[in-house]
Design an enzyme around this catalytic site. Structure first.
Site, PDB file in Angstrom:
ATOM      1  CG  HIS A 182      20.735  40.784  35.655  1.00 35.46           C
ATOM      2  ND1 HIS A 182      20.396  39.747  36.110  1.00 35.46           N
ATOM      3  CD2 HIS A 182      21.258  41.103  34.228  1.00 35.46           C
ATOM      4  CE1 HIS A 182      19.554  39.526  34.408  1.00 35.46           C
ATOM      5  NE2 HIS A 182      20.201  40.671  33.527  1.00 35.46           N
ATOM      6  CG  ASP A 220      18.879  42.437  29.586  1.00 37.12           C
ATOM      7  OD1 ASP A 220      17.314  42.693  30.164  1.00 37.12           O
ATOM      8  OD2 ASP A 220      19.047  41.559  29.504  1.00 37.12           O
TER       9      ASP A 220
HETATM   10  C1  LIG Z   1      18.471  34.925  33.214  1.00 37.45           C
HETATM   11  O1  LIG Z   1      17.595  35.086  31.575  1.00 37.45           O
HETATM   12  C2  LIG Z   1      16.616  35.421  31.782  1.00 37.45           C
HETATM   13  C3  LIG Z   1      15.727  35.862  30.785  1.00 37.45           C
HETATM   14  C4  LIG Z   1      15.248  37.086  30.383  1.00 37.45           C
HETATM   15  C5  LIG Z   1      13.912  36.860  29.820  1.00 37.45           C
HETATM   16  O2  LIG Z   1      13.381  37.498  28.765  1.00 37.45           O
HETATM   17  O3  LIG Z   1      13.147  36.062  29.694  1.00 37.45           O
HETATM   18  C6  LIG Z   1      15.780  37.983  30.691  1.00 37.45           C
HETATM   19  C7  LIG Z   1      16.246  38.400  31.402  1.00 37.45           C
HETATM   20  C8  LIG Z   1      17.235  39.598  31.709  1.00 37.45           C
HETATM   21  O4  LIG Z   1      16.268  40.794  31.789  1.00 37.45           O
HETATM   22  O5  LIG Z   1      18.364  39.584  32.340  1.00 37.45           O
HETATM   23  C9  LIG Z   1      17.207  37.263  31.938  1.00 37.45           C
HETATM   24 MN   LIG Z   2      19.774  41.214  32.098  1.00 35.27          MN
END
Ligand SMILES: COc1cc(C(=O)O)cc(C(=O)O)c1
Ligand SMILES: [Mn+2]
Length: 340
Positions: free
Chosen positions: A179, A302
């Site tokens: 990830h 997600d």
């Molecule tokens: C850990 O923090 C994250 C933030 C975001 C965002 O949309 O700002 C997306 C993901 C992700 O794509 O998993 C993770």
């Molecule tokens: Mn993610």
């Protein structure tokens, strides 16, 4: 109606959140500090992450997550300890908190076996203990695979010291989900402006860099049965694979890159699967299926970073055959993550 198994669903526990709050107030220069401050130290936040209030959704299973899954017809969430996981902590704290999170995750999956499956975490800061945790996750805890978030202290997975982890994963048939997290200190350079450090851009560059280093560094020659999953429609790699393959083969011919048993395209097709998380684009999905094979493509939401309903509508409205729909929505996930 297809069984819907969403396969990159973020979750956390108060103990990890509390430790990340300390990191938010530490002198670290890590690119992840923006996100960590915004989510885990929200009252102090000016970065905008706090205003997006992800923390509630991460810590919750039964108040919001499960009712929303019922409302939108999502049968299962494959849970992952959200980025940056335990990778910003010292080795001992990281090892202990990964084990605690894994125990808590296993309890949730045991309580709701038809609704939750889970990917266990480990601390790459201590590779030998991480390899032991991989065995515990796949053995005693009966979870469904492992998750890790990009680099660890700026090191990538072509580095031999991480290879005991891959040995344990290959031996236990565990897929490792790589990830994203913010870019490493050496990568972050011009990526820290305009919010490019985030999921908009640097997340993809960070994971794709790790992927290419693993393939070109011979990880899959040493571990031919190791399976890696990445999110976000393959982190741009499927769309660039022709050029990656051509230029890497040329580099090998002139001695700029070490010889490998297979080509970049073959490693990507043989040893990787990827999810649609955070890329709700039907054209990109059709290309990815036609280019890489539908058996390598897995649906994901997600959550909570992406809302559930749009991701469900995206896949349920996607133009494809019944066989493709079954593979995308649950068949591939059942195979790759050992879900009954
Ligand atoms: C850990 O923090 C994250 C933030 C975001 C965002 O949309 O700002 C997306 C993901 C992700 O794509 O998993 C993770
Ligand atoms: Mn993610």
């Amino acid at each position: 109606k297809c069984r819907l198994i969403a396969c990159e669903e973020a979750w956390s526990i108060p103990e990890v959140a509390a430790e990340l709050k300390k990191v938010a107030n530490s002198p670290t220069q890590s690119a992840d500090k923006l996100l960590v401050k915004g989510i885990y130290d929200a009252e102090a936040d000016t970065s905008g992450y706090g205003k997006m209030d992800f923390l509630g959704g991460l810590l919750d299973v039964e108040e919001q997550r499960l009712p929303q899954m019922d409302e939108h017809g999502v049968d299962m969430h494959l849970l992952t300890l959200t980025a940056p996981g335990v990778q910003m902590f010292d080795a001992d704290t990281a090892t202990d908190l990964a084990a605690l999170a894994n125990d808590k995750m296993a309890e949730i999956c045991a309580k709701y076996p038809k609704r939750f499956a889970g990917l266990g975490s480990f601390a790459p800061q201590s590779p030998k203990r991480a390899a032991k945790e991989v065995e515990r996750v796949m053995g005693e805890l009966k979870l469904n695979g492992l998750v890790v978030n990009g680099h660890t202290n700026g090191d990538y997975f072509d580095d031999y010291r991480f290879w005991p982890i891959f040995e344990a994963a290959e031996a236990t048939n565990a897929t490792i989900y790589i990830h994203p997290r913010g870019p490493s200190d050496t990568l972050k350079g011009p990526l820290m402006d305009y919010a490019m450090d985030s999921a908009m851009w640097a997340y993809g560059v960070e994971v794709a860099t790790n992927m290419l280093r693993m393939m070109a560094g011979g990880v899959f020659d040493r571990f031919p049965n190791l399976k890696i999953c990445v999110g976000h429609m393959g982190e741009m790699v499927p769309f660039f694979i022709w050029r990656i393959n051509f230029m890497h083969s040329r580099a090998q011919k002139v001695g700029r890159a070490p010889k490998t048993e297979r080509s970049m395209e073959e490693y990507f097709k043989d040893n990787f699967v990827f999810t649609t998380s955070g890329v709700e684009d039907p054209l990109a999905l059709r290309y990815a299926i036609d280019r890489m094979g539908v058996e390598n493509v897995i649906w994901a939401i997600d959550y909570p970073y992406q809302p559930m309903k749009p991701a469900v509508d995206f896949i349920e409205n996607f133009a494809c055959s019944d066989e493709e729909m079954h593979a995308l929505c649950h068949g591939n996930a059942e195979r790759v993550f050992h879900i009954a």
